[in-house]
Scaffold this motif. Sequence first.
Motif, PDB file in Angstrom:
ATOM      1  N   GLU A 258      42.126 -53.949 -16.439  1.00 15.88           N
ATOM      2  CA  GLU A 258      42.936 -53.342 -15.383  1.00 15.88           C
ATOM      3  C   GLU A 258      42.197 -52.178 -14.730  1.00 15.88           C
ATOM      4  N   ASN A 259      41.510 -51.379 -15.529  1.00 18.28           N
ATOM      5  CA  ASN A 259      40.734 -50.269 -14.973  1.00 18.28           C
ATOM      6  C   ASN A 259      39.605 -50.776 -14.082  1.00 18.28           C
ATOM      7  N   GLU A 260      38.958 -51.860 -14.514  1.00 24.56           N
ATOM      8  CA  GLU A 260      37.876 -52.449 -13.719  1.00 24.56           C
ATOM      9  C   GLU A 260      38.375 -52.928 -12.361  1.00 24.56           C
ATOM     10  N   ASP A 261      39.572 -53.501 -12.341  1.00 30.16           N
ATOM     11  CA  ASP A 261      40.120 -54.074 -11.107  1.00 30.16           C
ATOM     12  C   ASP A 261      40.707 -53.031 -10.167  1.00 30.16           C
ATOM     13  N   ASN A 262      40.837 -51.794 -10.639  1.00 32.49           N
ATOM     14  CA  ASN A 262      41.484 -50.768  -9.819  1.00 32.49           C
ATOM     15  C   ASN A 262      40.582 -49.569  -9.531  1.00 32.49           C
ATOM     16  N   VAL A 263      39.279 -49.802  -9.530  1.00 29.86           N
ATOM     17  CA  VAL A 263      38.340 -48.727  -9.191  1.00 29.86           C
ATOM     18  C   VAL A 263      38.540 -48.352  -7.722  1.00 29.86           C
ATOM     19  N   PRO A 264      38.836 -47.078  -7.412  1.00 28.68           N
ATOM     20  CA  PRO A 264      39.055 -46.692  -6.010  1.00 28.68           C
ATOM     21  C   PRO A 264      37.745 -46.556  -5.241  1.00 28.68           C
ATOM     22  N   LEU A 265      37.778 -46.970  -4.002  1.00 24.37           N
ATOM     23  CA  LEU A 265      36.636 -46.810  -3.108  1.00 24.37           C
ATOM     24  C   LEU A 265      37.177 -46.356  -1.760  1.00 24.37           C
ATOM     25  N   ASN A 266      36.719 -45.197  -1.293  1.00 25.43           N
ATOM     26  CA  ASN A 266      37.193 -44.614  -0.035  1.00 25.43           C
ATOM     27  C   ASN A 266      36.042 -44.490   0.953  1.00 25.43           C
ATOM     28  N   ILE A 267      36.149 -45.219   2.053  1.00 25.73           N
ATOM     29  CA  ILE A 267      35.079 -45.309   3.038  1.00 25.73           C
ATOM     30  C   ILE A 267      35.545 -44.669   4.344  1.00 25.73           C
ATOM     31  N   ALA A 268      34.817 -43.667   4.817  1.00 34.77           N
ATOM     32  CA  ALA A 268      35.180 -42.976   6.051  1.00 34.77           C
ATOM     33  C   ALA A 268      34.418 -43.580   7.223  1.00 34.77           C
ATOM     34  N   ILE A 269      35.148 -43.931   8.281  1.00 38.32           N
ATOM     35  CA  ILE A 269      34.547 -44.454   9.508  1.00 38.32           C
ATOM     36  C   ILE A 269      34.796 -43.436  10.612  1.00 38.32           C
ATOM     37  N   THR A 270      33.725 -42.898  11.193  1.00 39.50           N
ATOM     38  CA  THR A 270      33.903 -41.869  12.204  1.00 39.50           C
ATOM     39  C   THR A 270      32.907 -42.048  13.345  1.00 39.50           C
ATOM     40  N   GLY A 271      33.124 -41.310  14.409  1.00 41.22           N
ATOM     41  CA  GLY A 271      32.288 -41.414  15.604  1.00 41.22           C
ATOM     42  C   GLY A 271      33.067 -40.912  16.802  1.00 41.22           C
ATOM     43  N   GLU A 272      32.400 -40.833  17.937  1.00 40.53           N
ATOM     44  CA  GLU A 272      33.058 -40.323  19.130  1.00 40.53           C
ATOM     45  C   GLU A 272      34.032 -41.339  19.719  1.00 40.53           C
ATOM     46  N   CYS A 273      34.890 -40.860  20.585  1.00 37.36           N
ATOM     47  CA  CYS A 273      35.873 -41.704  21.262  1.00 37.36           C
ATOM     48  C   CYS A 273      35.188 -42.888  21.942  1.00 37.36           C
ATOM     49  N   GLY A 274      35.739 -44.082  21.736  1.00 36.07           N
ATOM     50  CA  GLY A 274      35.211 -45.270  22.386  1.00 36.07           C
ATOM     51  C   GLY A 274      34.017 -45.900  21.698  1.00 36.07           C
ATOM     52  N   SER A 275      33.663 -45.412  20.498  1.00 34.79           N
ATOM     53  CA  SER A 275      32.479 -45.931  19.807  1.00 34.79           C
ATOM     54  C   SER A 275      32.734 -47.261  19.113  1.00 34.79           C
TER      55      SER A 275
ATOM     56  N   HIS B  79      39.032 -30.544   8.011  1.00 32.96           N
ATOM     57  CA  HIS B  79      40.276 -31.185   8.454  1.00 32.96           C
ATOM     58  C   HIS B  79      40.460 -32.559   7.810  1.00 32.96           C
ATOM     59  N   VAL B  80      39.389 -33.320   7.694  1.00 31.25           N
ATOM     60  CA  VAL B  80      39.524 -34.691   7.185  1.00 31.25           C
ATOM     61  C   VAL B  80      39.415 -34.780   5.666  1.00 31.25           C
ATOM     62  N   GLU B  81      39.246 -33.631   4.983  1.00 29.78           N
ATOM     63  CA  GLU B  81      39.155 -33.604   3.515  1.00 29.78           C
ATOM     64  C   GLU B  81      38.031 -34.518   3.027  1.00 29.78           C
ATOM     65  N   PHE B  82      36.813 -34.174   3.430  1.00 26.20           N
ATOM     66  CA  PHE B  82      35.660 -35.037   3.194  1.00 26.20           C
ATOM     67  C   PHE B  82      35.424 -35.334   1.712  1.00 26.20           C
ATOM     68  N   GLU B  83      35.903 -34.470   0.798  1.00 27.23           N
ATOM     69  CA  GLU B  83      35.612 -34.639  -0.626  1.00 27.23           C
ATOM     70  C   GLU B  83      36.072 -35.984  -1.173  1.00 27.23           C
ATOM     71  N   LYS B  84      37.127 -36.552  -0.574  1.00 24.70           N
ATOM     72  CA  LYS B  84      37.696 -37.775  -1.157  1.00 24.70           C
ATOM     73  C   LYS B  84      36.923 -39.036  -0.778  1.00 24.70           C
ATOM     74  N   PHE B  85      35.950 -38.923   0.142  1.00 29.37           N
ATOM     75  CA  PHE B  85      35.253 -40.118   0.606  1.00 29.37           C
ATOM     76  C   PHE B  85      33.994 -40.389  -0.213  1.00 29.37           C
ATOM     77  N   ASP B  86      33.754 -41.662  -0.495  1.00 26.59           N
ATOM     78  CA  ASP B  86      32.537 -42.049  -1.220  1.00 26.59           C
ATOM     79  C   ASP B  86      31.327 -42.008  -0.299  1.00 26.59           C
ATOM     80  N   PHE B  87      31.496 -42.373   0.959  1.00 24.97           N
ATOM     81  CA  PHE B  87      30.419 -42.263   1.939  1.00 24.97           C
ATOM     82  C   PHE B  87      31.003 -42.331   3.346  1.00 24.97           C
ATOM     83  N   PHE B  88      30.185 -41.934   4.322  1.00 24.41           N
ATOM     84  CA  PHE B  88      30.594 -41.914   5.730  1.00 24.41           C
ATOM     85  C   PHE B  88      29.773 -42.933   6.515  1.00 24.41           C
TER      86      PHE B  88
END
Length: 394
Positions: free
Chosen positions: A36-53, A116-125
């Motif tokens: 169960e622990n193996e199947d529930n590993v959290p992964l947080n991916i941040a997608i960012t960029g300028e408007c219209g990207s 503002h976006v609480e960057f600490e929680k993201f694995d990568f950007f």
Amino acid sequence: MDDSFDSHSEEIKECKEALMNNDHAAAAAKIQEYLENEDNVPLNIAITGECGSGKSTFVNAIRGIDHDDDGAAPTGCVETTMEVTAYPHPKYPNVTFWDLPGIGTTRFPADQYLKHVEFEKFDFFIIISSDRFRENDVKLAQKIQKMKKKFYFVRSKIDHNIQDEKRSKKNFNAETTLKRIRDDCIQGLQQRGIKAPQVFLVSSQKLHLYEFSLLHETLERELPAHKRDALLFTTPHISREIINKKKEAFQAKIKYYAFLSAAVAGVPVPGLSTTVDLGIMAAVITAYVLVFRLDKASLQRLADRTGVPYENLVAVIKSPLALEKVTVDLLLKVISQMTVVGILMAAEEGSRFIPLFGIPIAMGLSFTATYKILSFFLNSLAEDAQRVFEKALG
């Protein structure tokens, strides 16, 4: 029984100790906790960029859904993302893609952005641009770098650039165009102080083309080992290699399910092992069907996206468990037609009544039956996924 379990896993050590003490119920509980622990590993991916990207389009594409599906990130030519918005993967909710507001908007100036976006929680950007990377992209990358987080530049809408070049140049060459775009991006970032920028050319409409595969390989290589499967299982089928990697990752886990089956078989309750085994296998095979995109909803989306009729995709599928809701009853019906496995399961139940040696024999038979069944359906579903992929590409 398989003896190649991870020596560093605390759950496996405790499970072995419980088995040595003949506490089979405790052993089963430990291996269940581990899985169960193996199947529930959290992964947080941040997608960012300028408007219209093309952030929202990328978020939808990487999640394998269309812009008009339920739960899709809204797309448009204006800034549609005004708050940090979570988009869990529809099949693996432990993997979340975060669509972040455009960098450098008046509402979120670059120097306050990460706070503002609480960057600490993201694995990568992933920093996206549809043309040149700009000053705000570079500022963000430098701040992320100082905080020792990983970031990657994605140059989006490459298919549009290719089409434009085809129309405007007589001596068009795709490789030359791609190299020029890549070199332009890298040089621009280097001139702004990014020493070794990792830039990937991507079309969200056609992930199997250009450099999304290279992006995935890079992320897989640079992620911590315990998070790689979470990324892999959510990755769309952009290549045959991705399907093979998914199969290998699932194959590596089969021994643990077989081990759980054996531990349950050691509990002296007639009928318990078979009931639990079927429940375990139904849940695991359901995951195979979903991750290999062999459920009806995924196939219909693939048909809509590629223009290949749904019926043509279904026609190449051979496994009786694809396209189905895998219940215990359905699984039992299919297994009953597999002669060798049926004999193993029947022998397991009979062997537990043998004095002294009955329980160890039952455990070994349970391990073997579960391992064989899961391996068989994994192989057949992976082959179906390859055939569907090839059919979709036409």
